[in-house]
Design a protein around this motif. Structure first.
Motif, PDB file in Angstrom:
ATOM      1  N   UNK A 156      33.377  -2.831  15.471  1.00  0.00           N
ATOM      2  CA  UNK A 156      32.766  -2.167  14.314  1.00  0.00           C
ATOM      3  C   UNK A 156      33.562  -2.467  13.038  1.00  0.00           C
ATOM      4  N   UNK A 157      34.893  -2.317  13.121  1.00  0.00           N
ATOM      5  CA  UNK A 157      35.732  -2.520  11.921  1.00  0.00           C
ATOM      6  C   UNK A 157      35.674  -3.972  11.446  1.00  0.00           C
ATOM      7  N   UNK A 158      35.751  -4.914  12.380  1.00  0.00           N
ATOM      8  CA  UNK A 158      35.735  -6.315  11.957  1.00  0.00           C
ATOM      9  C   UNK A 158      34.349  -6.726  11.470  1.00  0.00           C
ATOM     10  N   UNK A 159      33.322  -6.140  12.051  1.00  0.00           N
ATOM     11  CA  UNK A 159      31.961  -6.404  11.564  1.00  0.00           C
ATOM     12  C   UNK A 159      31.808  -5.908  10.125  1.00  0.00           C
ATOM     13  N   UNK A 160      32.384  -4.735   9.834  1.00  0.00           N
ATOM     14  CA  UNK A 160      32.350  -4.203   8.475  1.00  0.00           C
ATOM     15  C   UNK A 160      33.084  -5.136   7.510  1.00  0.00           C
ATOM     16  N   UNK A 161      34.206  -5.647   7.973  1.00  0.00           N
ATOM     17  CA  UNK A 161      35.001  -6.560   7.157  1.00  0.00           C
ATOM     18  C   UNK A 161      34.201  -7.811   6.799  1.00  0.00           C
ATOM     19  N   UNK A 162      33.599  -8.451   7.789  1.00  0.00           N
ATOM     20  CA  UNK A 162      32.833  -9.677   7.560  1.00  0.00           C
ATOM     21  C   UNK A 162      31.585  -9.376   6.733  1.00  0.00           C
ATOM     22  N   UNK A 163      30.968  -8.218   6.986  1.00  0.00           N
ATOM     23  CA  UNK A 163      29.768  -7.847   6.231  1.00  0.00           C
ATOM     24  C   UNK A 163      30.085  -7.684   4.743  1.00  0.00           C
ATOM     25  N   UNK A 164      31.213  -7.089   4.418  1.00  0.00           N
ATOM     26  CA  UNK A 164      31.605  -6.918   3.019  1.00  0.00           C
ATOM     27  C   UNK A 164      31.886  -8.266   2.367  1.00  0.00           C
ATOM     28  N   UNK A 165      32.539  -9.171   3.082  1.00  0.00           N
ATOM     29  CA  UNK A 165      32.801 -10.508   2.546  1.00  0.00           C
ATOM     30  C   UNK A 165      31.480 -11.221   2.284  1.00  0.00           C
ATOM     31  N   UNK A 166      30.528 -11.080   3.242  1.00  0.00           N
ATOM     32  CA  UNK A 166      29.220 -11.696   3.062  1.00  0.00           C
ATOM     33  C   UNK A 166      28.514 -11.130   1.825  1.00  0.00           C
ATOM     34  N   UNK A 167      28.594  -9.820   1.646  1.00  0.00           N
ATOM     35  CA  UNK A 167      27.969  -9.196   0.468  1.00  0.00           C
ATOM     36  C   UNK A 167      28.602  -9.719  -0.823  1.00  0.00           C
ATOM     37  N   UNK A 168      29.931  -9.915  -0.846  1.00  0.00           N
ATOM     38  CA  UNK A 168      30.631 -10.434  -2.015  1.00  0.00           C
ATOM     39  C   UNK A 168      30.212 -11.866  -2.317  1.00  0.00           C
ATOM     40  N   UNK A 169      30.089 -12.682  -1.252  1.00  0.00           N
ATOM     41  CA  UNK A 169      29.671 -14.065  -1.450  1.00  0.00           C
ATOM     42  C   UNK A 169      28.246 -14.136  -1.982  1.00  0.00           C
ATOM     43  N   UNK A 170      27.392 -13.265  -1.466  1.00  0.00           N
ATOM     44  CA  UNK A 170      26.010 -13.237  -1.930  1.00  0.00           C
ATOM     45  C   UNK A 170      25.961 -12.855  -3.411  1.00  0.00           C
ATOM     46  N   UNK A 171      26.802 -11.902  -3.790  1.00  0.00           N
ATOM     47  CA  UNK A 171      26.839 -11.462  -5.195  1.00  0.00           C
ATOM     48  C   UNK A 171      27.291 -12.611  -6.107  1.00  0.00           C
ATOM     49  N   UNK A 172      28.273 -13.367  -5.682  1.00  0.00           N
ATOM     50  CA  UNK A 172      28.757 -14.507  -6.469  1.00  0.00           C
ATOM     51  C   UNK A 172      27.652 -15.556  -6.592  1.00  0.00           C
ATOM     52  N   UNK A 173      26.947 -15.766  -5.450  1.00  0.00           N
ATOM     53  CA  UNK A 173      25.877 -16.759  -5.466  1.00  0.00           C
ATOM     54  C   UNK A 173      24.792 -16.364  -6.473  1.00  0.00           C
ATOM     55  N   UNK A 174      24.458 -15.102  -6.526  1.00  0.00           N
ATOM     56  CA  UNK A 174      23.435 -14.633  -7.473  1.00  0.00           C
ATOM     57  C   UNK A 174      23.927 -14.796  -8.906  1.00  0.00           C
ATOM     58  N   UNK A 175      25.206 -14.538  -9.136  1.00  0.00           N
ATOM     59  CA  UNK A 175      25.755 -14.611 -10.491  1.00  0.00           C
ATOM     60  C   UNK A 175      25.690 -16.006 -11.078  1.00  0.00           C
ATOM     61  N   UNK A 176      25.737 -17.037 -10.241  1.00  0.00           N
ATOM     62  CA  UNK A 176      25.731 -18.415 -10.744  1.00  0.00           C
ATOM     63  C   UNK A 176      24.386 -19.096 -10.520  1.00  0.00           C
ATOM     64  N   UNK A 177      23.351 -18.326 -10.249  1.00  0.00           N
ATOM     65  CA  UNK A 177      22.007 -18.902 -10.103  1.00  0.00           C
ATOM     66  C   UNK A 177      21.374 -18.958 -11.488  1.00  0.00           C
ATOM     67  N   UNK A 178      21.420 -20.137 -12.138  1.00  0.00           N
ATOM     68  CA  UNK A 178      20.948 -20.263 -13.519  1.00  0.00           C
ATOM     69  C   UNK A 178      19.453 -20.541 -13.583  1.00  0.00           C
ATOM     70  N   UNK A 179      18.883 -20.853 -12.434  1.00  0.00           N
ATOM     71  CA  UNK A 179      17.436 -21.025 -12.408  1.00  0.00           C
ATOM     72  C   UNK A 179      16.803 -19.648 -12.496  1.00  0.00           C
TER      73      UNK A 179
END
Length: 841
Positions: free
Chosen positions: A638-661
């Motif tokens: 559970x704890x490690x899944x939460x850890x990876x899930x948060x990293x995934x959410x952060x990466x997704x947020x960065x991806x959205x921030x640099x989507x200039x289309x």
């Protein structure tokens, strides 16, 4: 009282009788066999013991007649010599049943009970041998004339459907054979040999012995059944073959279950051939003075015998002295005795004409050629009074007297009923008899007509043949013997057969024999020696190297003092401290761009999950419990899944921030909710873990398949659910890896995507290596492997995701500036000829 007189049957058995109001019949084997060649006499082999038994019956009846038990009645008797022959016994029985008040009838009318017994014998005492008693009992069963045997022990006679009027004052063979088998068990014998005869006594006795032995560990080495009558001069080859079998057998004891005449022939041949064994004597010959006085009898070995509880007939010895002192007696039995053993002319004679001592009290057959030349002191009869069969006859006569006392309603003054009664009436009263004789022996009959009397166990003196009581067998089945006999230390018999083994070995039968040898226990079994069989230890025990005992298995688990555990704990504590330091550093600099770029508040959730994951390591070290098993893996997952899930959410947020289309940006913005993404990803894992814990949770397991240890470990409960949760984490890691790899094209001043790519790759490789190592690892280090994989996973995130940020915060503070980041982004796109403010990519 009328005097004794002969009442022999012409062409039949000889007898003596005395008149009385009630006649008691008697059948005794005064001679051992019918002599077919001697037409004048008819029988041969006079038995002094049987002669004494006839005198016991006469004496007992005389005592009753002098007592007030039957005040106005006199008991008479009519006794016949059966010569140990069935035909003679039948003739005598028919004579006893005969109504001699009407001599005009040749045949006996059996139209009703009264016709058969009103004027004949009302009860018959005898015979000694079972096969003869069986023939007699068949005749007496028709008119239900009671028959009380003083020596017949065949179990067949207990069958009341065939022999309804038969009773006895000796225990049946079933009790005797039980007693013999108990003696074998108590003496710790492994095997015996059985010798019987084709008569009812021998045949059924041997069968009963085999039946009782079948439920014990006593092995039957051999069984020999001889003809009904074995004469030494006619069966020499058969006897020689029998004794050869005895001598070659491995039996520790030989049971002879036949009548005295056959035993004599067997033991004479044993003496001649020098056979020395241990013998068990049945009640027919265990006290026989005839056998004990055989020349060389002491060479045959030990003899143990069974006899009914022995007692002395009160006053009988004085009676024998009295009647032998009379100069003349009108008694055909006494005449036979004097013909066989002539009395010395004077008690004061010192030497006989041939130089023999007249006081010699050894009886020899006339057939041997010595009795006709020697005289015998008539007083020697007192030295041959036995205390077993004589007492049984005494009991039988007293049983008859007690039954008559009740039947005829006697009150010690007179009997209120006449002596006219049926055999059935007397039989019923005899069955109900229950009294104690001379305050010593209680006599009562069960439903089979058997008394509740035990046995004395005798041993013959090896030198002089004297009888010694060494123990007793009770009707309850208990046996008493001296301790030195019960506690035998013999481990190997004289026939090289093992009776007890050293520790670590067990007894095994040699093929097709009763002989046992010692063999080592198989690898996983043990034996404490003796006669114990090899057996397995309990699950928490293992067999000692000597295979002689069980040793407690050591309890194995990953202890805190184990070197591997120390290393794991050290890395776990270091990781936890490092995580807390990172958390403190990020809290201090939470407003800086680098902390915001790492996920802002999500990074603190990542650090909490990492700290929890490091803390779950405690559940994998130390002795497992059900609670630690249910907490360890699920908490890490559970704890490690939460850890990876948060990293995934952060990466997704960065991806959205640099989507200039514009269109792509608008579409992605609808999903740009880091908390929702992390929560959704963790919820799926939480559902899987909840199902795992509900259906087949991990549990504490003790693995006993190891030889010298019991491994205490955590079992997964369901490998499928465990695999599903790990697969889901792997799926999240792969998605993170793809986002991070894709993000390497974006302007990343801190190389965040590159480090996350490496971290996810390390995690995936670690768990790919974990699977084969986990499958092939056994014992206490299974959990160490799991803990190692967990540490690698945690450190991959800690080192690749947070260490670079800490380095910048501490040592490259100039980069932790929003202006610097914007300039880096602008230069990145300008270098590629792209304006960061355009809407078309």
């Amino acid at each position: 009282m009328s005097a004794e007189h002969p009442c022999s049957i012409p062409g039949g058995p000889r007898g003596v009788c005395q008149t009385g109001d009630v006649i008691v019949g008697g059948l005794f084997p005064l001679h051992r066999q019918v002599n077919d060649t001697d037409t004048s006499r008819g029988c041969a082999g006079f038995s002094p013991n049987s002669f004494i038994h006839t005198r016991v019956m006469i004496y007992s009846i005389g005592v009753i007649n002098k007592s007030p038990m039957l005040p106005n009645l006199t008991l008479g008797y009519e006794m016949y010599d059966t010569c140990g022959n069935v035909s003679m016994a039948i003739k005598a029985t028919l004579r006893l049943m005969d109504d001699r008040s009407n001599h005009g009838h040749e045949c006996l009318s059996l139209s009703n009970e009264y016709t058969a017994s009103a004027r004949g014998a009302k009860v018959v005492v005898g015979e000694a041998h079972s096969e003869i008693s069986i023939a007699v009992a068949r005749l007496l069963a028709l008119p239900l004339i009671p028959q009380i045997s003083y020596g017949s022990t065949s179990e067949l006679l207990s069958r009341k459907t065939k022999f309804p009027s038969f009773l006895r004052t000796v225990p049946g063979d079933s009790h005797q054979t039980k007693a013999m088998v108990r003696l074998m068990e108590t003496l710790q014998w492994e095997s015996v040999g059985l010798i019987g005869s084709e008569d009812e006594y021998g045949k059924y006795g041997v069968e009963s012995l085999i039946d009782h032995m079948s439920i014990t560990d006593v092995c039957l080495d051999f069984k020999e059944i001889l003809p009904m009558n074995v004469f030494h001069n006619r069966y020499t080859d058969r006897l020689t073959s029998l004794l050869q079998t005895v001598n070659e057998s491995t039996a520790e004891g030989i049971v002879i279950f036949t009548k005295t005449s056959n035993v004599r022939a067997i033991l004479e041949e044993a003496i001649r051939l020098g056979v020395n064994r241990t013998w068990i004597a049945g009640d027919t010959w265990s006290t026989s003075s005839e056998i004990r006085s055989l020349k060389g009898i002491q060479t045959i070995g030990k003899v143990y015998g069974f006899i009914m509880k022995r007692n002395t007939v009160p006053g009988f010895e004085e009676h024998v002295r009295s009647f032998t002192a009379q100069p003349k007696m009108n008694d055909s039995f006494f005449d036979d005795y004097l013909n066989q053993y002539p009395a010395c002319p004077s008690p004061t004679a010192d030497i006989t004409p041939n130089g023999q001592d007249p006081q010699n009290c050894s009886f020899h057959d006339a057939d041997e050629g010595s009795a006709t030349t020697n005289c015998t002191n008539i007083q020697c009869l007192t030295k041959h009074i036995d205390q077993d069969m004589s007492y049984s006859i005494y009991l039988a006569v007293n049983v008859v007297a007690r039954a008559l006392h009740r039947l005829l309603k006697c009150d010690y003054m007179k009997c209120n009923r006449s002596a006219t009664f049926s055999g059935r009436e007397l039989l019923e009263e005899i069955r109900r008899v229950n009294f104690t004789m001379d305050n010593i022996t209680n006599i009562a009959f069960d439903q089979h007509g058997d008394p509740s009397i035990g046995y004395d166990i005798l041993a013959w003196g090896t030198e002089d043949g004297t009888l010694e009581k060494i123990g007793e067998y009770r009707a309850s089945g208990d046996i008493e013997l001296p301790e030195h006999l019960k506690n035998s230390n013999v481990t190997v018999t004289v026939h090289n057969c093992s009776k007890a083994c050293p520790r670590g070995q067990e007894l095994n039968h040699d093929k097709n024999t009763c002989c046992k040898t010692c063999n080592f226990c198989v690898r996983n079994q043990y034996s404490r020696g003796g006669n114990e069989t090899c057996r397995s230890c309990q699950e928490d025990e293992y067999v000692s190297p000597e295979r002689d005992c069980c040793l407690k298995k050591a309890v194995a688990f990953l202890k805190w003092t184990d070197g591997f555990a120390v290393v794991l704990a050290a890395f776990g504590v270091a990781g936890l401290i490092f995580t807390l330091l990172v958390a403190a550093l990020f809290i201090k600099h939470r407003g800086t761009p680098i902390v915001k770029g790492t996920g802002g508040n999500l990074c603190f959730l990542i650090l909490v999950s990492l700290a929890t994951s490091f803390g779950s390591l405690c559940a994998f070290i130390g002795k497992p419990t059900d609670l630690s098993c249910k907490v360890g893996l699920p908490l890490f997952i559970i704890s490690f899944s939460l850890c990876v899930s948060c990293i995934l959410a952060n990466l997704f947020q960065i991806r959205v921030g640099f989507a200039f289309n514009a269109r792509a940006h608008d579409r992605l913005m609808r999903f740009n909710n880091p908390v929702a993404i992390a929560t959704g990803c963790v919820s799926i894992q939480a559902a899987l873990v909840a199902a795992w814990l509900a259906l087949a949770p991990p549990f504490r397991q003790e693995v006993s398949t190891y030889r010298a240890k019991v491994v205490v470990q955590c079992a997964n409960g369901s490998d499928a659910m465990f695999g599903a949760t790990l697969s889901y984490i792997a799926f999240l890691a792969v998605v993170c890896f793809l986002f991070a790899f894709k993000g390497k094209q974006l302007p990343d001043l801190y190389k965040n995507s590159s480090f996350i790519t490496v971290g996810m790759l390390v995690y995936l490789v670690a768990w790919m290596l974990f699977i084969p190592i986990y499958v092939n690892t056994s014992g206490k280090y299974v959990q160490a492997v799991e803990a190692s994989a967990m540490l690698v996973s945690n450190y991959s995130i800690l080192c690749c995701h947070f260490c670079p940020k800490c380095y910048i915060i501490l040592f490259r503070k100039e980069l932790n500036n929003e202006r610097v980041i914007l300039d880096y982004i602008k230069k990145h796109y300008e270098s590629k000829g792209v304006s960061p403010v355009t809407t078309d990519k």
